[in-house]
Design an enzyme around this catalytic site. Structure first.
Site, short mmCIF file in Angstrom:
data_model
loop_
_atom_site.label_atom_id
_atom_site.label_comp_id
_atom_site.label_asym_id
_atom_site.label_seq_id
_atom_site.Cartn_x
_atom_site.Cartn_y
_atom_site.Cartn_z
N GLU A 65 19.08 -2.74 18.76
CA GLU A 65 17.78 -2.22 18.37
C GLU A 65 17.62 -2.30 16.86
O GLU A 65 18.55 -1.97 16.12
CB GLU A 65 17.62 -0.77 18.85
CG GLU A 65 17.63 -0.66 20.37
CD GLU A 65 17.44 0.77 20.87
OE1 GLU A 65 17.32 1.69 20.03
OE2 GLU A 65 17.42 0.98 22.09
N ARG B 227 21.00 4.51 27.52
CA ARG B 227 21.34 3.69 26.37
C ARG B 227 21.37 2.23 26.80
O ARG B 227 21.78 1.88 27.91
CB ARG B 227 22.70 4.09 25.79
CG ARG B 227 22.63 5.36 24.94
CD ARG B 227 21.78 5.15 23.68
NE ARG B 227 21.69 6.34 22.84
CZ ARG B 227 20.73 7.24 22.90
NH1 ARG B 227 19.76 7.09 23.81
NH2 ARG B 227 20.70 8.26 22.09
N HIS C 63 12.14 2.30 22.17
CA HIS C 63 12.97 3.52 22.11
C HIS C 63 12.14 4.72 21.64
O HIS C 63 12.54 5.49 20.77
CB HIS C 63 14.17 3.32 21.18
CG HIS C 63 15.30 4.26 21.47
ND1 HIS C 63 16.61 3.98 21.15
CD2 HIS C 63 15.32 5.49 22.07
CE1 HIS C 63 17.38 5.01 21.51
NE2 HIS C 63 16.63 5.92 22.07
#
Length: 350
Positions: free
Chosen positions: A292, A263, A311
């Site tokens: 994000e 993360r 991601h």
């Protein structure tokens, strides 16, 4: 132990995978109406198409589906707020399975009471993404070791350098994996196969296959200072926030390679940029970021020694089927009264 489990499909899952769950565990009745879920735009797009809007009739039907279930496959619309509403409206709800490996953060965001967290079991899809993320971790360290940016620049300029340069080799590297869970263990196997010396951090201290040295988390900074490459696989929790920070990065040997498939909050991005600029970090391959989507103004976008991935490293065509199989195994465990896999710790939410 119970004889049956009524589970509601709270996110979009292909019908073949729904049938797989029912075949693997016939005691599960998977309640579903595919027209009520936000349609996937790609494989394992659990959030679904944001342009999709339910009619009032569809919304009422979706709510009734959720409120009549003993278990949920996925958080409804991947929304912590919707999860909280469902938990409170459905006193029969016993179990929710999150499609994310880091589903604990979503459960924490729902703001459930201690009594609600005690009543409902939460599990995640941790481990399902292990192989794909491990491959990205290997790719990221290789990209730094082989100086991918240098190669790209020369190719774009059609430049054949007068002098060749030496590349780094995985079988000469000590690779430190920060977090030896499912992703970390899969990553260790791949680096070990390439001949690397593999170290990894663990809170339990138990031996892990393919790991030459298991390191207590308290000794992380000292180990990082001796490593050639660092792979971060940790979830985002209060305990891991900015764990890879200025003090640790200041102790790295020049040119240390770094990749993050855990993360984004685990790394202090301001400190990372400083370490990139002064050469302590020679290259960083990042699949996750503290915010994000990565803001347009972030210097990480244009840094010459950063590879930014949106991601997406965990995604694969097999993800839905793998999660369906995990859900079926956990349903069997729940029905048989034995511990389920990947139960969320409702103190640290990982």
């Amino acid at each position: 132990m119970t004889s049956t489990l009524r589970a509601a499909l709270a996110v979009d899952l292909p019908e073949d995978d729904c049938l797989l769950i029912e075949r693997l565990e016939p005691r599960v009745e998977l309640l579903r109406d595919h027209s009520l879920n936000k349609p996937s735009r790609w494989d394992a797009d659990w959030e679904g198409d944001p342009a999709f809007t339910r009619t009032p009739e569809q919304e009422a039907a979706f709510t009734a589906l959720l409120d009549g279930a003993d278990a949920l496959f996925g958080l409804p619309d991947v929304s912590p707020a919707r999860l909280a509403a469902t938990v409170r409206a459905n006193p029969s709800l016993r179990w929710v399975h999150a499609t994310a490996a880091g589903g604990g953060a979503q459960v924490r965001a729902a703001g459930l009471t201690p009594a609600e967290l005690e009543r409902v079991a939460f599990t995640t899809s941790a481990g399902v993404h292990g192989s794909t993320l491990a491959e990205f971790a290997l790719f990221g360290i290789l990209a730094g070791a082989k100086d991918l940016r240098h190669l790209e620049a020369d190719q774009a300029a059609r430049h054949w350098p007068a002098e060749r340069w030496a590349m780094r080799h995985l079988d000469e590297m000590t690779v430190l994996i920060v977090g030896l869970g499912g992703i970390g263990a899969a990553t260790a196997a791949r680096f070990k196969a390439c001949g690397s010396t593999v170290w990894g951090t663990s809170r339990s201290g138990r031996p892990v296959e393919n790991v030459d040295r298991v390191i207590p988390l308290d000794d992380l900074a000292q180990a990082a200072a001796q490593a050639d490459a660092i792979v971060v696989t940790l979830p985002g929790t209060a305990a891991t926030e900015k764990l890879i920070g200025a003090e640790l990065l200041a102790g790295l040997r020049p040119g240390t390679l770094l990749t993050n498939v855990g993360r984004g909050t685990v790394i202090d991005e301001d400190a990372l940029l400083a370490a990139l600029d002064d050469g302590r970090v020679g290259f960083a391959a990042l699949d996750v970021f503290a915010t994000e989507p990565l803001p347009q103004a972030s210097p990480l976008w244009g840094h010459p020694r950063v590879l930014a991935s949106p991601h997406t490293a965990a995604l694969s065509r097999q993800e839905g089927t793998r999660i369906a199989r995990l859900f079926a195994r956990n349903a069997t465990a729940l029905l048989d009264g034995v511990p389920m896999a990947n139960v969320v710790d409702t103190v640290e939410f990982y």
